[in-house]
Design an enzyme around this catalytic site. Sequence first.
Site, PDB file in Angstrom:
ATOM      1  N   LYS A  54       0.510   6.210   4.804  1.00 27.24           N
ATOM      2  CA  LYS A  54       0.192   5.300   3.410  1.00 27.24           C
ATOM      3  C   LYS A  54      -1.418   4.971   3.560  1.00 27.24           C
ATOM      4  CE  LYS A  54       4.354   3.163   2.104  1.00 27.24           C
ATOM      5  NZ  LYS A  54       5.306   2.060   2.128  1.00 27.24           N
ATOM      6  N   GLN A  98       6.148  -3.699   4.119  1.00 25.56           N
ATOM      7  CA  GLN A  98       7.164  -2.466   4.534  1.00 25.56           C
ATOM      8  C   GLN A  98       8.725  -3.119   4.969  1.00 25.56           C
ATOM      9  OE1 GLN A  98       6.368   0.551   4.391  1.00 25.56           O
ATOM     10  NE2 GLN A  98       8.111   1.123   4.839  1.00 25.56           N
ATOM     11  N   ASP A 121       4.915  -2.202  -5.152  1.00 28.24           N
ATOM     12  CA  ASP A 121       6.168  -1.541  -4.866  1.00 28.24           C
ATOM     13  C   ASP A 121       7.045  -1.652  -6.110  1.00 28.24           C
ATOM     14  OD1 ASP A 121       6.809  -0.034  -2.621  1.00 28.24           O
ATOM     15  OD2 ASP A 121       6.942  -2.045  -1.378  1.00 28.24           O
TER      16      ASP A 121
END
Length: 293
Positions: A54, A98, A121
């Site tokens: 990422k 995460q 997200d």
Amino acid sequence: MSATIIDGKIIAADLRAAVKAETQRLHAAHGIVPGLAVVLIGDDPASQSYVASKSRAVAEVGMRPFDHHLPADVSEAELIALVQKLNADPAVHGVLVQMPLPPQISTKCIVARIDPDKDVDGFHPLNAGRLFTGLPALAPCTPIACIKLIKTVHASLAGREALMVGRSHIVGNPLAQLLLKENATVTIAHTRSRDLPALCRRAEILCVAIGRAEYVRGDWIRPGSTVIDIGINRVTAGGKSRIVGDVNFAEALPVAGAVTPVPGGVGPMTIACLLLNTLRAACTQAGLPAPEV
Ligand code: NAP
């Protein structure tokens, strides 16, 4: 006849290039460099490699990565303090923690602490609610990725029979909402659904996110349909390990009209859509319209 393979790597490369061009335009016109903060907790190798890819992708499109690595025994209060600091930092436009989190930390609590405007997200309840009520929202990256892949096959989804197998808050539910927004006729299937093969056989667009290796068989698939396989499952056979999807790809190939491979389908597009969400978040926070990418 063999299905068209929807090549997520190529489509993701095109999307990343478009995001990079818009990022450069944003910088040139307004002096803004979108920043994405990624918080990794613990030493899980899969999460570490995912976070590294990422951050690489963020830098490649000209955005600013802010990486934070916390020990596995970090307390919930310490993580909340970091999230609050990132929420308040004007150089950070997106905040991503995460998953999965260690057991001492409540995922729900952390997700709710992220500023909804920085929730790239798309997991914050406010964004989920906005998506469900048809308001502009930061939607989760994987469902956005799936819609973009489907649209490489179908210019319009209006009136098409779509089946979403799986109803998680991360994939199934939001993808069903996005399909509905595209005016598809949407059915959602889950573990209590009766006769899944029959439901699948009706679907012109079949999206599967269940986490069961090669569960959907070729004779469940409607001939000519578009199959989006979201599953990522590691299987070991003959001492060798490989990644497979939730759909039996070899069986789907002669039946479907188009199918995503695993790996190389939804996965690469998901990261590209994270970049897109970060760009959108940066524009929204600056009071600018989100670019049409
Ligand atoms: P999840 O939270 O475990 O949800 C799985 C869903 O599938 C649940 O709604 C469950 O139904 C349903 N399900 C399970 N077995 C089923 C069956 N036999 N028949 C019908 N429905 C069934 O999983 P998730 O987070 O949505 O992830 C699903 C898969 O997608 C995983 O393999 C994951 O690794 C992958 N994934 C990929 C990406 C990507 O970027 N490509 C991103 C996220 C996830 P109930 O609700 O009734 O339990």
